[in-house]
Design a protein around this motif. Structure first.
Motif, mmCIF file in Angstrom:
data_model
loop_
_atom_site.group_PDB
_atom_site.id
_atom_site.type_symbol
_atom_site.label_atom_id
_atom_site.label_comp_id
_atom_site.label_asym_id
_atom_site.label_seq_id
_atom_site.Cartn_x
_atom_site.Cartn_y
_atom_site.Cartn_z
ATOM 1 N N LEU A 49 0.829 -1.202 0.000
ATOM 2 C CA LEU A 49 0.000 0.000 0.000
ATOM 3 C C LEU A 49 0.869 1.259 0.000
ATOM 4 O O LEU A 49 1.964 1.271 0.545
ATOM 5 C CB LEU A 49 -0.902 0.025 1.238
ATOM 6 N N THR A 50 0.343 2.320 -0.611
ATOM 7 C CA THR A 50 1.033 3.607 -0.558
ATOM 8 C C THR A 50 0.871 4.207 0.839
ATOM 9 O O THR A 50 0.040 3.753 1.638
ATOM 10 C CB THR A 50 0.453 4.587 -1.585
ATOM 11 N N ALA A 51 1.642 5.251 1.126
ATOM 12 C CA ALA A 51 1.553 5.907 2.433
ATOM 13 C C ALA A 51 0.147 6.450 2.670
ATOM 14 O O ALA A 51 -0.399 6.346 3.776
ATOM 15 C CB ALA A 51 2.585 7.031 2.522
ATOM 16 N N ARG A 52 -0.462 7.046 1.640
ATOM 17 C CA ARG A 52 -1.821 7.581 1.781
ATOM 18 C C ARG A 52 -2.831 6.467 2.027
ATOM 19 O O ARG A 52 -3.725 6.594 2.872
ATOM 20 C CB ARG A 52 -2.208 8.375 0.532
ATOM 21 N N GLU A 53 -2.677 5.352 1.315
ATOM 22 C CA GLU A 53 -3.594 4.227 1.505
ATOM 23 C C GLU A 53 -3.469 3.650 2.909
ATOM 24 O O GLU A 53 -4.467 3.272 3.531
ATOM 25 C CB GLU A 53 -3.326 3.155 0.452
ATOM 26 N N ARG A 54 -2.240 3.592 3.424
ATOM 27 C CA ARG A 54 -2.038 3.102 4.791
ATOM 28 C C ARG A 54 -2.724 4.019 5.802
ATOM 29 O O ARG A 54 -3.320 3.564 6.776
ATOM 30 C CB ARG A 54 -0.536 3.003 5.094
ATOM 31 N N GLN A 55 -2.662 5.324 5.561
ATOM 32 C CA GLN A 55 -3.299 6.267 6.474
ATOM 33 C C GLN A 55 -4.819 6.132 6.419
ATOM 34 O O GLN A 55 -5.494 6.143 7.450
ATOM 35 C CB GLN A 55 -2.878 7.693 6.126
ATOM 36 N N VAL A 56 -5.369 5.999 5.210
ATOM 37 C CA VAL A 56 -6.814 5.804 5.059
ATOM 38 C C VAL A 56 -7.238 4.510 5.744
ATOM 39 O O VAL A 56 -8.248 4.467 6.458
ATOM 40 C CB VAL A 56 -7.206 5.785 3.567
ATOM 41 N N LEU A 57 -6.453 3.452 5.558
ATOM 42 C CA LEU A 57 -6.782 2.165 6.175
ATOM 43 C C LEU A 57 -6.770 2.270 7.693
ATOM 44 O O LEU A 57 -7.642 1.713 8.367
ATOM 45 C CB LEU A 57 -5.794 1.091 5.711
ATOM 46 N N GLN A 58 -5.800 2.979 8.252
ATOM 47 C CA GLN A 58 -5.758 3.132 9.708
ATOM 48 C C GLN A 58 -7.026 3.808 10.215
ATOM 49 O O GLN A 58 -7.630 3.369 11.196
ATOM 50 C CB GLN A 58 -4.543 3.943 10.153
ATOM 51 N N LEU A 59 -7.446 4.873 9.546
ATOM 52 C CA LEU A 59 -8.633 5.603 9.987
ATOM 53 C C LEU A 59 -9.891 4.747 9.845
ATOM 54 O O LEU A 59 -10.777 4.776 10.703
ATOM 55 C CB LEU A 59 -8.772 6.905 9.195
ATOM 56 N N ILE A 60 -9.968 3.967 8.765
ATOM 57 C CA ILE A 60 -11.100 3.052 8.590
ATOM 58 C C ILE A 60 -11.132 2.038 9.732
ATOM 59 O O ILE A 60 -12.170 1.782 10.343
ATOM 60 C CB ILE A 60 -11.003 2.319 7.233
ATOM 61 N N ALA A 61 -9.968 1.461 10.028
ATOM 62 C CA ALA A 61 -9.881 0.450 11.082
ATOM 63 C C ALA A 61 -10.223 1.027 12.448
ATOM 64 O O ALA A 61 -10.733 0.323 13.324
ATOM 65 C CB ALA A 61 -8.482 -0.168 11.104
ATOM 66 N N GLU A 62 -9.946 2.316 12.637
ATOM 67 C CA GLU A 62 -10.237 2.967 13.917
ATOM 68 C C GLU A 62 -11.679 3.460 14.008
ATOM 69 O O GLU A 62 -12.052 4.132 14.965
ATOM 70 C CB GLU A 62 -9.260 4.120 14.140
ATOM 71 N N GLY A 63 -12.480 3.122 12.988
ATOM 72 C CA GLY A 63 -13.905 3.410 13.056
ATOM 73 C C GLY A 63 -14.329 4.746 12.488
ATOM 74 O O GLY A 63 -15.488 5.150 12.645
ATOM 75 N N LYS A 64 -13.414 5.445 11.817
ATOM 76 C CA LYS A 64 -13.777 6.726 11.220
ATOM 77 C C LYS A 64 -14.674 6.498 10.000
ATOM 78 O O LYS A 64 -14.459 5.576 9.220
ATOM 79 C CB LYS A 64 -12.522 7.497 10.796
ATOM 80 N N THR A 65 -15.678 7.350 9.830
ATOM 81 C CA THR A 65 -16.541 7.270 8.658
ATOM 82 C C THR A 65 -15.815 7.863 7.451
ATOM 83 O O THR A 65 -14.776 8.518 7.588
ATOM 84 C CB THR A 65 -17.843 8.046 8.880
ATOM 85 N N THR A 66 -16.398 7.649 6.275
ATOM 86 C CA THR A 66 -15.807 8.214 5.058
ATOM 87 C C THR A 66 -15.744 9.732 5.146
ATOM 88 O O THR A 66 -14.742 10.354 4.772
ATOM 89 C CB THR A 66 -16.627 7.795 3.824
ATOM 90 N N VAL A 67 -16.808 10.341 5.654
ATOM 91 C CA VAL A 67 -16.852 11.800 5.783
ATOM 92 C C VAL A 67 -15.787 12.288 6.769
ATOM 93 O O VAL A 67 -15.082 13.271 6.513
ATOM 94 C CB VAL A 67 -18.251 12.260 6.238
#
Length: 212
Positions: free
Chosen positions: A150-168
């Motif tokens: 994964l790219t650095a940005r994708e890793r950051q998005v994945l972390q936020l998804i895993a931590e329960g953050k919504t798309t918004v």
């Protein structure tokens, strides 16, 4: 020596500040409780050192270290963490950390680490075996390391998804559009071959992106 403290527990930061400020040659210029803030402060203040926890919200310490050291190689990052396993050590060294300490270290060892790293040497906790130290110093210099899928940005998005953050929420935190976040999420799933949230969360935890 100008220093930033990064830990998500205020009581830990307060304790470190009290101890470190005994040193007349050390100035604590800022504190951060998450990885995103740490990266921003590093850009603004260009400290000599950052004492970095690994388990951080929004952006973990490994990826925060990678961003900071890639943008400013003169900043020395020392991990101060409860994790003493070789996998966490390997990830931090590959990300660019110059030191690695367990949180059960004493004050003298912390100060010794600062001075050792200041002299452009690595400092690894005395609790880690010498053979492991040699192995991982070699690994971070190895030319055959290919990095994450994964790219650095994708890793950051994945972390936020895993931590329960919504798309918004993710879009707002990363200054991205909702469609861009959705595109990143789709790309992450396709790259990993994981197509539901529980599988993504398990992957994020296994890769050290979050400690959920």
């Amino acid at each position: 020596m100008r220093l930033i403290l990064v830990d998500d527990h205020k009581i830990m930061r307060d304790g470190l500040r009290t101890l470190i400020e005994r040193q007349k040659d050390v100035e604590i210029v800022a504190e951060a409780e998450d990885g995103i803030t740490a990266v921003q402060l590093a850009r603004e203040l260009s400290p000599d050192f950052i004492i970095m926890d690994i388990s951080l919200p929004n952006l973990n310490g490994v990826d925060a270290t990678r961003k900071i050291t890639s943008e400013n190689p003169n900043i020395k990052v020392i991990a101060l963490t409860m994790y003493s396993d070789k996998w966490s050590l390997k990830k931090m060294l590959r990300a660019g950390a110059s030191g690695y300490l367990a949180k059960d270290c004493n004050y003298d060892e912390l100060i010794q680490a600062l001075h050792t790293v200041k002299a452009n040497n690595y400092y690894l906790s005395s609790g880690i075996a010498r053979t492991v130290i040699n192995e991982y110093i070699h690994l971070i210099k190895s030319s055959d390391y290919t990095g994450s899928v994964l790219t650095a940005r994708e890793r950051q998005v994945l972390q936020l998804i895993a931590e329960g953050k919504t798309t918004v929420e993710t879009a707002s935190m990363l200054n991205l559009s909702k469609k861009t976040v959705e595109a990143h999420r789709s790309q992450i799933m396709n790259k990993l071959g994981l197509y539901n949230l529980p599988e993504l969360v398990k992957y994020a935890v296994r890769e050290g992106l979050t400690s959920i």
